[in-house]
Design a protein around this motif. Structure first.
Motif, PDB file in Angstrom:
ATOM      1  N   ALA A   1      13.799 -23.909 -24.543  1.00  0.00           N
ATOM      2  CA  ALA A   1      14.114 -23.571 -25.932  1.00  0.00           C
ATOM      3  C   ALA A   1      14.382 -22.076 -26.095  1.00  0.00           C
ATOM      4  CB  ALA A   1      12.970 -24.001 -26.845  1.00  0.00           C
ATOM      5  N   VAL A   2      13.611 -21.243 -25.388  1.00  0.00           N
ATOM      6  CA  VAL A   2      13.781 -19.786 -25.509  1.00  0.00           C
ATOM      7  C   VAL A   2      15.102 -19.341 -24.903  1.00  0.00           C
ATOM      8  CG1 VAL A   2      12.854 -17.572 -24.717  1.00  0.00           C
ATOM      9  CG2 VAL A   2      11.315 -19.304 -25.632  1.00  0.00           C
ATOM     10  N   LEU A   3      15.468 -19.923 -23.767  1.00  0.00           N
ATOM     11  CA  LEU A   3      16.706 -19.518 -23.093  1.00  0.00           C
ATOM     12  C   LEU A   3      17.959 -19.884 -23.894  1.00  0.00           C
ATOM     13  CD1 LEU A   3      15.822 -20.388 -19.390  1.00  0.00           C
ATOM     14  CD2 LEU A   3      15.984 -18.118 -20.441  1.00  0.00           C
ATOM     15  N   ARG A   4      17.824 -20.825 -24.807  1.00  0.00           N
ATOM     16  CA  ARG A   4      18.969 -21.190 -25.657  1.00  0.00           C
ATOM     17  C   ARG A   4      19.243 -20.143 -26.732  1.00  0.00           C
ATOM     18  NH1 ARG A   4      17.875 -27.651 -26.789  1.00  0.00           N
ATOM     19  NH2 ARG A   4      18.469 -28.396 -24.697  1.00  0.00           N
ATOM     20  N   ILE A   5      18.270 -19.241 -26.942  1.00  0.00           N
ATOM     21  CA  ILE A   5      18.433 -18.188 -27.949  1.00  0.00           C
ATOM     22  C   ILE A   5      18.989 -16.947 -27.254  1.00  0.00           C
ATOM     23  CG2 ILE A   5      17.242 -16.798 -29.690  1.00  0.00           C
ATOM     24  CD1 ILE A   5      15.050 -18.952 -29.708  1.00  0.00           C
ATOM     25  N   SER A   6      19.990 -16.356 -27.844  1.00  0.00           N
ATOM     26  CA  SER A   6      20.665 -15.221 -27.198  1.00  0.00           C
ATOM     27  C   SER A   6      19.939 -13.899 -27.397  1.00  0.00           C
ATOM     28  CB  SER A   6      22.096 -15.094 -27.733  1.00  0.00           C
ATOM     29  OG  SER A   6      22.091 -14.925 -29.144  1.00  0.00           O
ATOM     30  N   SER A   7      19.123 -13.770 -28.425  1.00  0.00           N
ATOM     31  CA  SER A   7      18.459 -12.507 -28.732  1.00  0.00           C
ATOM     32  C   SER A   7      17.340 -12.199 -27.727  1.00  0.00           C
ATOM     33  CB  SER A   7      17.880 -12.554 -30.153  1.00  0.00           C
ATOM     34  OG  SER A   7      17.087 -11.417 -30.398  1.00  0.00           O
ATOM     35  N   LYS A   8      17.397 -11.040 -27.085  1.00  0.00           N
ATOM     36  CA  LYS A   8      16.356 -10.632 -26.147  1.00  0.00           C
ATOM     37  C   LYS A   8      15.043 -10.318 -26.862  1.00  0.00           C
ATOM     38  CE  LYS A   8      19.380  -8.833 -22.519  1.00  0.00           C
ATOM     39  NZ  LYS A   8      19.729  -7.660 -21.670  1.00  0.00           N
ATOM     40  N   LYS A   9      15.164  -9.838 -28.103  1.00  0.00           N
ATOM     41  CA  LYS A   9      13.959  -9.547 -28.882  1.00  0.00           C
ATOM     42  C   LYS A   9      13.170 -10.819 -29.140  1.00  0.00           C
ATOM     43  CE  LYS A   9      12.397  -7.368 -33.176  1.00  0.00           C
ATOM     44  NZ  LYS A   9      12.829  -6.707 -34.440  1.00  0.00           N
ATOM     45  N   VAL A  10      13.891 -11.879 -29.451  1.00  0.00           N
ATOM     46  CA  VAL A  10      13.245 -13.168 -29.688  1.00  0.00           C
ATOM     47  C   VAL A  10      12.633 -13.691 -28.390  1.00  0.00           C
ATOM     48  CG1 VAL A  10      13.605 -15.557 -30.396  1.00  0.00           C
ATOM     49  CG2 VAL A  10      14.746 -13.710 -31.632  1.00  0.00           C
ATOM     50  N   HIS A  11      13.352 -13.494 -27.269  1.00  0.00           N
ATOM     51  CA  HIS A  11      12.814 -13.891 -25.969  1.00  0.00           C
ATOM     52  C   HIS A  11      11.464 -13.233 -25.727  1.00  0.00           C
ATOM     53  CE1 HIS A  11      16.967 -15.017 -24.055  1.00  0.00           C
ATOM     54  NE2 HIS A  11      16.648 -15.743 -25.117  1.00  0.00           N
ATOM     55  N   HIS A  12      11.440 -11.932 -25.927  1.00  0.00           N
ATOM     56  CA  HIS A  12      10.217 -11.168 -25.664  1.00  0.00           C
ATOM     57  C   HIS A  12       9.082 -11.604 -26.592  1.00  0.00           C
ATOM     58  CE1 HIS A  12       7.667  -7.779 -24.589  1.00  0.00           C
ATOM     59  NE2 HIS A  12       7.509  -7.523 -25.877  1.00  0.00           N
ATOM     60  N   LYS A  13       9.399 -11.797 -27.868  1.00  0.00           N
ATOM     61  CA  LYS A  13       8.374 -12.170 -28.834  1.00  0.00           C
ATOM     62  C   LYS A  13       7.820 -13.558 -28.529  1.00  0.00           C
ATOM     63  CE  LYS A  13       7.515 -12.634 -33.793  1.00  0.00           C
ATOM     64  NZ  LYS A  13       8.104 -12.554 -35.153  1.00  0.00           N
ATOM     65  N   ALA A  14       8.708 -14.483 -28.187  1.00  0.00           N
ATOM     66  CA  ALA A  14       8.274 -15.856 -27.918  1.00  0.00           C
ATOM     67  C   ALA A  14       7.411 -15.934 -26.659  1.00  0.00           C
ATOM     68  CB  ALA A  14       9.485 -16.768 -27.781  1.00  0.00           C
ATOM     69  N   LEU A  15       7.879 -15.286 -25.595  1.00  0.00           N
ATOM     70  CA  LEU A  15       7.138 -15.337 -24.341  1.00  0.00           C
ATOM     71  C   LEU A  15       5.849 -14.531 -24.403  1.00  0.00           C
ATOM     72  CD1 LEU A  15      10.104 -15.065 -21.802  1.00  0.00           C
ATOM     73  CD2 LEU A  15       8.884 -17.108 -22.530  1.00  0.00           C
ATOM     74  N   ASN A  16       5.828 -13.498 -25.238  1.00  0.00           N
ATOM     75  CA  ASN A  16       4.613 -12.690 -25.369  1.00  0.00           C
ATOM     76  C   ASN A  16       3.458 -13.492 -25.952  1.00  0.00           C
ATOM     77  OD1 ASN A  16       3.312 -10.084 -25.121  1.00  0.00           O
ATOM     78  ND2 ASN A  16       3.303 -10.024 -27.347  1.00  0.00           N
ATOM     79  N   THR A  17       3.786 -14.487 -26.780  1.00  0.00           N
ATOM     80  CA  THR A  17       2.730 -15.330 -27.357  1.00  0.00           C
ATOM     81  C   THR A  17       2.087 -16.250 -26.316  1.00  0.00           C
ATOM     82  OG1 THR A  17       4.299 -17.083 -27.972  1.00  0.00           O
ATOM     83  CG2 THR A  17       3.917 -15.347 -29.582  1.00  0.00           C
ATOM     84  N   CYS A  18       2.777 -16.425 -25.178  1.00  0.00           N
ATOM     85  CA  CYS A  18       2.270 -17.332 -24.144  1.00  0.00           C
ATOM     86  C   CYS A  18       1.530 -16.606 -23.025  1.00  0.00           C
ATOM     87  CB  CYS A  18       3.425 -18.127 -23.530  1.00  0.00           C
ATOM     88  SG  CYS A  18       4.392 -19.074 -24.706  1.00  0.00           S
ATOM     89  N   THR A  19       1.609 -15.278 -22.990  1.00  0.00           N
ATOM     90  CA  THR A  19       1.059 -14.528 -21.863  1.00  0.00           C
ATOM     91  C   THR A  19      -0.436 -14.736 -21.708  1.00  0.00           C
ATOM     92  OG1 THR A  19       2.748 -12.845 -22.240  1.00  0.00           O
ATOM     93  CG2 THR A  19       0.913 -12.252 -20.814  1.00  0.00           C
ATOM     94  N   SER A  20      -1.179 -14.636 -22.801  1.00  0.00           N
ATOM     95  CA  SER A  20      -2.633 -14.779 -22.729  1.00  0.00           C
ATOM     96  C   SER A  20      -3.022 -16.149 -22.192  1.00  0.00           C
ATOM     97  CB  SER A  20      -3.255 -14.565 -24.111  1.00  0.00           C
ATOM     98  OG  SER A  20      -2.967 -13.287 -24.609  1.00  0.00           O
ATOM     99  N   HIS A  21      -2.386 -17.176 -22.720  1.00  0.00           N
ATOM    100  CA  HIS A  21      -2.717 -18.535 -22.291  1.00  0.00           C
ATOM    101  C   HIS A  21      -2.386 -18.744 -20.820  1.00  0.00           C
ATOM    102  CE1 HIS A  21      -1.891 -22.959 -21.926  1.00  0.00           C
ATOM    103  NE2 HIS A  21      -3.106 -22.965 -22.411  1.00  0.00           N
TER     104      HIS A  21
END
Length: 252
Positions: free
Chosen positions: A166-186
């Motif tokens: 789902a993240v790779l379908r979004i072109s914005s790198k900012k959105v990529h970073h924000k989305a993946l950052n929420t998963c780092t802790s887990h």
């Protein structure tokens, strides 16, 4: 997310509290004896909480999937009642999977040495001091570990595959970073907990040539390290917790 963090914190507290008091008594006061009932009770708590812990990690992976892939339906899908039911199901799964272990242990004869080479009643370490046939116990423990670790890891991997797609379908790198950052802790918690548990299980069951102190170190890592590091990981990565901590420190 905070309800799931609360569940994770509760499992951390119970996991460490079922081991640390007795371990401290061993090291501080040389009280290195434990009754059979006490040992079985410790095994029940350890195994139940460990299985529940894994279920909470699966629920947190599902939470991240809904938050990223269906954000507008997040509050509807993951209501408080549904999250509570998920926690209760994880706890019941842990209890049902644990109940056969004390029954199998109680049937084993302990006719030789009764010294457990461990800081706590690790199930396979207790079984190894028996002079009886461990085939049934080993088979149940192996099937239980393979089934639970395989199922939970498969669900976590599936959740993150869907998240990354789902993240790779979004072109914005900012959105990529924000989305993946929420998963780092887990992801950090999953890798730490599952790797410690996997190494401890494999070393006990298949590492006959491994020195006993290595088994003890791996077993202690599994019980002590995740509960100690989880608050640090989420305290650093979660903005609300980080801000609250900064305000508390500034008041001091």
């Amino acid at each position: 997310m905070y309800l799931l963090l609360c569940m994770l914190a509760l499992t951390d507290i119970v996991l460490s509290s079922s081991v640390i008091p007795k371990a401290l008594c061993i090291f501080w006061f040389n009280l290195n004896t434990i009754t059979l009932a006490g040992c079985v009770t410790q095994i029940i708590f350890l195994t139940t909480v460990s299985i529940t812990y894994s279920a909470v990690l699966v629920a947190m992976a599902f939470d991240r999937y809904i938050a990223i892939c269906s954000p507008l339906r997040y509050a509807t899908i993951l209501s408080n009642a549904r999250i509570t039911k998920m926690g209760l199901v994880g706890l019941m799964r842990g209890l049902l999977c644990t109940l056969p272990l004390p029954v199998l242990l109680s049937r084993l004869p302990f006719c030789g040495t009764r010294i457990i080479p461990h800081t706590y009643c690790e199930p396979i370490a207790v079984a190894k001091i028996s002079c009886g046939d461990l085939t049934g116990y080993r088979i149940y423990g192996l099937v239980l570990n393979i089934f639970l670790i395989g199922l939970d890891l498969s669900l976590i991997v599936l959740s993150y595959c869907l998240i990354f797609r789902a993240v790779l379908r979004i072109s914005s790198k900012k959105v990529h970073h924000k989305a993946l950052n929420t998963c780092t802790s887990h992801l950090c918690v999953v890798l730490m907990y599952q790797s410690c548990g996997l190494f401890s299980t494999v070393s006990h069951r298949f590492g006959q040539g491994i020195a006993p102190p290595v088994h003890v170190i791996l077993g202690n890592f599994y019980v002590f390290v995740p509960p100690m590091l989880n608050p640090i990981i989420y305290g650093v990565k979660t903005k609300v917790l980080r801000d609250r901590k900064s305000k508390y420190i500034s008041r001091l």
